[in-house]
Design an enzyme around this catalytic site. Sequence first.
Site, PDB file in Angstrom:
ATOM      1  N   CYS A   2       0.859  -1.189   0.000  1.00 56.17           N
ATOM      2  CA  CYS A   2       0.000   0.000   0.000  1.00 56.17           C
ATOM      3  C   CYS A   2       0.891   1.234   0.000  1.00 56.17           C
ATOM      4  O   CYS A   2       2.105   1.137   0.090  1.00 56.17           O
ATOM      5  CB  CYS A   2      -0.858   0.021   1.247  1.00 56.17           C
ATOM      6  SG  CYS A   2      -1.685  -1.536   1.549  1.00 56.17           S
ATOM      7  N   ARG A  27       1.113   1.864  -6.077  1.00 53.12           N
ATOM      8  CA  ARG A  27       1.347   0.869  -5.018  1.00 53.12           C
ATOM      9  C   ARG A  27       0.064   0.157  -4.603  1.00 53.12           C
ATOM     10  O   ARG A  27       0.101  -0.793  -3.832  1.00 53.12           O
ATOM     11  CB  ARG A  27       1.953   1.541  -3.784  1.00 53.12           C
ATOM     12  CG  ARG A  27       3.309   2.157  -4.010  1.00 53.12           C
ATOM     13  CD  ARG A  27       3.797   2.834  -2.754  1.00 53.12           C
ATOM     14  NE  ARG A  27       4.045   1.856  -1.717  1.00 53.12           N
ATOM     15  CZ  ARG A  27       5.210   1.256  -1.522  1.00 53.12           C
ATOM     16  NH1 ARG A  27       6.225   1.560  -2.286  1.00 53.12           N
ATOM     17  NH2 ARG A  27       5.350   0.378  -0.573  1.00 53.12           N
ATOM     18  N   TRP A  74      -3.760  -1.610  -1.197  1.00 54.98           N
ATOM     19  CA  TRP A  74      -3.660  -2.795  -2.053  1.00 54.98           C
ATOM     20  C   TRP A  74      -4.046  -3.931  -1.124  1.00 54.98           C
ATOM     21  O   TRP A  74      -3.263  -4.387  -0.296  1.00 54.98           O
ATOM     22  CB  TRP A  74      -2.223  -2.931  -2.553  1.00 54.98           C
ATOM     23  CG  TRP A  74      -1.945  -4.183  -3.323  1.00 54.98           C
ATOM     24  CD1 TRP A  74      -1.379  -5.332  -2.854  1.00 54.98           C
ATOM     25  CD2 TRP A  74      -2.184  -4.409  -4.707  1.00 54.98           C
ATOM     26  NE1 TRP A  74      -1.264  -6.253  -3.859  1.00 54.98           N
ATOM     27  CE2 TRP A  74      -1.745  -5.713  -5.006  1.00 54.98           C
ATOM     28  CE3 TRP A  74      -2.738  -3.626  -5.723  1.00 54.98           C
ATOM     29  CZ2 TRP A  74      -1.838  -6.261  -6.273  1.00 54.98           C
ATOM     30  CZ3 TRP A  74      -2.824  -4.176  -6.985  1.00 54.98           C
ATOM     31  CH2 TRP A  74      -2.382  -5.467  -7.254  1.00 54.98           C
ATOM     32  N   ASN A 100       1.203   0.023   6.202  1.00 53.86           N
ATOM     33  CA  ASN A 100       1.628  -0.657   4.993  1.00 53.86           C
ATOM     34  C   ASN A 100       2.395  -1.900   5.429  1.00 53.86           C
ATOM     35  O   ASN A 100       3.261  -1.804   6.293  1.00 53.86           O
ATOM     36  CB  ASN A 100       2.529   0.294   4.194  1.00 53.86           C
ATOM     37  CG  ASN A 100       3.050  -0.327   2.930  1.00 53.86           C
ATOM     38  OD1 ASN A 100       2.578  -1.370   2.498  1.00 53.86           O
ATOM     39  ND2 ASN A 100       4.043   0.305   2.323  1.00 53.86           N
ATOM     40  N   GLY A 101       2.050  -3.069   4.867  1.00 51.74           N
ATOM     41  CA  GLY A 101       2.744  -4.297   5.252  1.00 51.74           C
ATOM     42  C   GLY A 101       1.750  -5.352   5.680  1.00 51.74           C
ATOM     43  O   GLY A 101       0.546  -5.226   5.434  1.00 51.74           O
ATOM     44  N   GLU A 488      10.247 -20.023 -19.858  1.00 55.84           N
ATOM     45  CA  GLU A 488       9.937 -18.695 -19.320  1.00 55.84           C
ATOM     46  C   GLU A 488      10.953 -17.658 -19.818  1.00 55.84           C
ATOM     47  O   GLU A 488      10.592 -16.538 -20.191  1.00 55.84           O
ATOM     48  CB  GLU A 488       9.899 -18.761 -17.781  1.00 55.84           C
ATOM     49  CG  GLU A 488       9.767 -17.434 -17.060  1.00 55.84           C
ATOM     50  CD  GLU A 488       8.550 -16.598 -17.453  1.00 55.84           C
ATOM     51  OE1 GLU A 488       7.673 -17.082 -18.175  1.00 55.84           O
ATOM     52  OE2 GLU A 488       8.510 -15.416 -17.074  1.00 55.84           O
ATOM     53  N   LYS A 492      10.137 -14.290 -22.068  1.00 53.42           N
ATOM     54  CA  LYS A 492      10.542 -12.953 -21.619  1.00 53.42           C
ATOM     55  C   LYS A 492      11.322 -12.244 -22.727  1.00 53.42           C
ATOM     56  O   LYS A 492      11.101 -11.076 -23.014  1.00 53.42           O
ATOM     57  CB  LYS A 492      11.400 -13.116 -20.366  1.00 53.42           C
ATOM     58  CG  LYS A 492      11.248 -12.116 -19.300  1.00 53.42           C
ATOM     59  CD  LYS A 492      10.112 -12.294 -18.320  1.00 53.42           C
ATOM     60  CE  LYS A 492       8.774 -12.538 -18.913  1.00 53.42           C
ATOM     61  NZ  LYS A 492       7.742 -12.924 -17.989  1.00 53.42           N
ATOM     62  N   GLU A 495       9.019 -11.201 -25.743  1.00 52.07           N
ATOM     63  CA  GLU A 495       8.029 -10.144 -25.564  1.00 52.07           C
ATOM     64  C   GLU A 495       8.626  -8.763 -25.394  1.00 52.07           C
ATOM     65  O   GLU A 495       8.010  -7.783 -25.798  1.00 52.07           O
ATOM     66  CB  GLU A 495       7.045 -10.469 -24.429  1.00 52.07           C
ATOM     67  CG  GLU A 495       7.641 -10.511 -23.057  1.00 52.07           C
ATOM     68  CD  GLU A 495       6.618 -10.864 -21.978  1.00 52.07           C
ATOM     69  OE1 GLU A 495       5.479 -10.420 -22.059  1.00 52.07           O
ATOM     70  OE2 GLU A 495       7.010 -11.572 -21.034  1.00 52.07           O
ATOM     71  N   HIS A 511      16.134 -34.159 -32.511  1.00 56.54           N
ATOM     72  CA  HIS A 511      14.970 -34.687 -33.232  1.00 56.54           C
ATOM     73  C   HIS A 511      14.398 -33.658 -34.205  1.00 56.54           C
ATOM     74  O   HIS A 511      13.264 -33.780 -34.632  1.00 56.54           O
ATOM     75  CB  HIS A 511      13.902 -35.168 -32.246  1.00 56.54           C
ATOM     76  CG  HIS A 511      14.400 -36.284 -31.376  1.00 56.54           C
ATOM     77  ND1 HIS A 511      14.580 -37.569 -31.850  1.00 56.54           N
ATOM     78  CD2 HIS A 511      14.824 -36.302 -30.092  1.00 56.54           C
ATOM     79  CE1 HIS A 511      15.075 -38.329 -30.888  1.00 56.54           C
ATOM     80  NE2 HIS A 511      15.230 -37.579 -29.815  1.00 56.54           N
ATOM     81  N   LYS A 608      -1.217  -5.496 -20.064  1.00 55.15           N
ATOM     82  CA  LYS A 608      -0.914  -6.118 -18.774  1.00 55.15           C
ATOM     83  C   LYS A 608      -1.975  -7.150 -18.400  1.00 55.15           C
ATOM     84  O   LYS A 608      -1.685  -8.173 -17.805  1.00 55.15           O
ATOM     85  CB  LYS A 608      -0.817  -5.037 -17.690  1.00 55.15           C
ATOM     86  CG  LYS A 608      -0.384  -5.550 -16.333  1.00 55.15           C
ATOM     87  CD  LYS A 608       1.031  -6.081 -16.368  1.00 55.15           C
ATOM     88  CE  LYS A 608       1.438  -6.808 -15.100  1.00 55.15           C
ATOM     89  NZ  LYS A 608       2.545  -7.738 -15.335  1.00 55.15           N
TER      90      LYS A 608
HETATM   91  C1  F6R Z   1       4.440 -12.517 -19.717  1.00 57.94           C
HETATM   92  C2  F6R Z   1       3.151 -12.198 -19.147  1.00 57.94           C
HETATM   93  C3  F6R Z   1       1.960 -12.943 -19.646  1.00 57.94           C
HETATM   94  C4  F6R Z   1       1.012 -13.242 -18.468  1.00 57.94           C
HETATM   95  C5  F6R Z   1      -0.294 -13.841 -19.002  1.00 57.94           C
HETATM   96  C6  F6R Z   1      -1.238 -14.215 -17.877  1.00 57.94           C
HETATM   97  O1  F6R Z   1       5.452 -11.760 -19.146  1.00 57.94           O
HETATM   98  O2  F6R Z   1       3.044 -11.347 -18.331  1.00 57.94           O
HETATM   99  O3  F6R Z   1       2.315 -14.107 -20.310  1.00 57.94           O
HETATM  100  O4  F6R Z   1       1.641 -14.118 -17.600  1.00 57.94           O
HETATM  101  O5  F6R Z   1      -0.929 -12.921 -19.841  1.00 57.94           O
HETATM  102  O6  F6R Z   1      -1.582 -13.095 -17.130  1.00 57.94           O
HETATM  103  P1  F6R Z   1      -2.249 -13.263 -15.713  1.00 57.94           P
HETATM  104  O7  F6R Z   1      -1.261 -13.900 -14.820  1.00 57.94           O
HETATM  105  O8  F6R Z   1      -2.615 -11.883 -15.294  1.00 57.94           O
HETATM  106  O9  F6R Z   1      -3.453 -14.154 -15.901  1.00 57.94           O
END
Ligand code: F6R
Length: 613
Positions: A2, A27, A74, A100-101, A488, A492, A495, A511, A608
């Site tokens: 928060c 936050r 939050w 906060n915490g 993973e 990263k 993207e 293969h 996001k």
């Molecule tokens: C990659 C990334 C996406 C999310 C995916 C699921 O860095 O952020 O692959 O992991 O869109 O998003 P959430 O976890 O919000 O369902």
Amino acid sequence: MCGIVGYIGTKKASTILINGLMRLEYRGYDSAGICTIENDNLKVMKDKGRVKNLYNLDGINSLTGTIGIAHTRWATHGKPSKENSHPHLDNSNNFAVVHNGIIENYNELRNFLIEKGYNFKSETDTEVIPNLIHYYYTKDTNNSNNKVLQAVSNACKDLKGSFAIEVISKYIPNNMIVCRKDSPLVIGKGDNENYISSDIPAILSFTNKFYLLNDNELVLLSTNNVTFYDSDLNVINKELQNIEWNATAAEKNGFDDFMLKEIYEQPNAIRETIGSRLPKNSLCDFDDLSFSKDFLSRFNKLYIVACGTAMHAGLVARNIFEKICCIPTEVDIASEFRYKNPLIDDKTLCIYISQSGETADTIAALKLAKQKGSTTLAISNVIGSSITREADYSIYTHAGPEIAVASTKAYTSQVVLLAILAIYFAEKLEKTDSETLIKLKNDILELPSKVDETLKCADYIKEYAKTIYTEKDIFFLGRGIDYTTALEASLKLKEISYIHSEAYAAGELKHGPIALIENGITVIGILTDENLVEKSVSNIQEVITRGAKTLIISNQHLTTNNFDKVISVPYTNPLLSPIIAIVPLQLLSYYISKEKGLDVDKPRNLAKSVTVE
Ligand code: F6R
């Protein structure tokens, strides 16, 4: 995570407080509130929703007090609601607190206070704090000026967990008390006024002179004075520091981008995820779950469903669940699961992972499981998000807001939470000996410091990124648990750097994909599983023979020495090694993206939260 702000001076506090909260909204932003001292009385105004809603509250403009505390929330304990918003008052309305915490022992403290006759209006952990202060205040018969300070200090000694708190009281209407432990708090010094904030950006437009607080320090503030105390209330000296940030850079706490900030937040995010779930010398504890052995024994299959990075966290968790709970575990991509008539029934426990809790495919996949009679458990970072409202059970990562589109701290926190969940199941089901589980718990508790240690490779990675940022294709190889890290890491890189990349199980290369290996191509090998390291080394030799340049991430003693670069990372339990091994690879994607001059936090075509199918 928060945000808190405070003001003590000669100006109207409410305006300064709301302004500060607006800057701290990143936050947390599910509810907000302020408390000012009006004619020696405490006046609280708060509500669910964004900070700007405070401007619409009846009477907000009539607040003229020059001392006040404020909070943007939050949610961690209790849904977003007016009752759960801060500030919280004690039962006698004499003490107001923002926090906060996470107070890990709040249940214990709450029960103690209930026995003493206190009652609680909210579901928060925070509400124990003002009541505990009141308890110590009335218990103390010594009528000194510092009676409130003493009560706050006593209360803080009872709190376990992390906290940054601000306290104002009718008994000391010209003062404010603040303190912190494992949660940020700074004091900005002005002329005849002092500002308090969770971090510098919220008050940087008012002053650039700051006192930075250390853990367990208390501060008594007035308009003209700031006195610092240690936990035993001995006065201590503190240097004023000049902070030369511009306001935009400061929102990122000095980091160039949110992604880098979030990468560095991982030790703390993991700490918050662990919270009080791994008590020393007793069984795993989930406040929000109370599964019995009988209940868990019903399930003959676990199904983990998610998208993108969250799905990769599921892949890591599959190994842990199968190993220590001995339950067959499947992992699927939500957009596949929802249309394939999955083989699930009332004997399946379906676990859905979503940082945002709003991902359309994951929510639809969860609804399908419910229709088929399965039990559903959601793992999210956002309290009250859609997925948690749909699921039968929900648990939270508590990693704090993740702002960069590319997920970093949410991923490592998801893996940690899933590992703790697996231990919780294993303890109930008695499938693994307690010695192994205790060892695994200790390994989890050591993760924050090991991630911290791993972050020290950043400068090396930054230099390495300069040598490969113009590549067109990069391969990631790993076996077993390291293959999940390869997946993973490759996501990263794609993207945020827009470099084409593939992740392969190292043994699968011959293969087919090995046809793509040509002179000069970069191959990144992840070697953390001691049982598979020799096998992976052999596969990497196959690509070196065909001209590949190699970077190796490993926690093993490697006898081969023809790799181009090797990054050694701290050793941990092989089940947990993806949490460590991914860190240099997150940094690598970040620095490659920076070298290419891209917008790291907002990569093209991505959002996001993917709320469409
Ligand atoms: C990659 C990334 C996406 C999310 C995916 C699921 O860095 O952020 O692959 O992991 O869109 O998003 P959430 O976890 O919000 O369902």
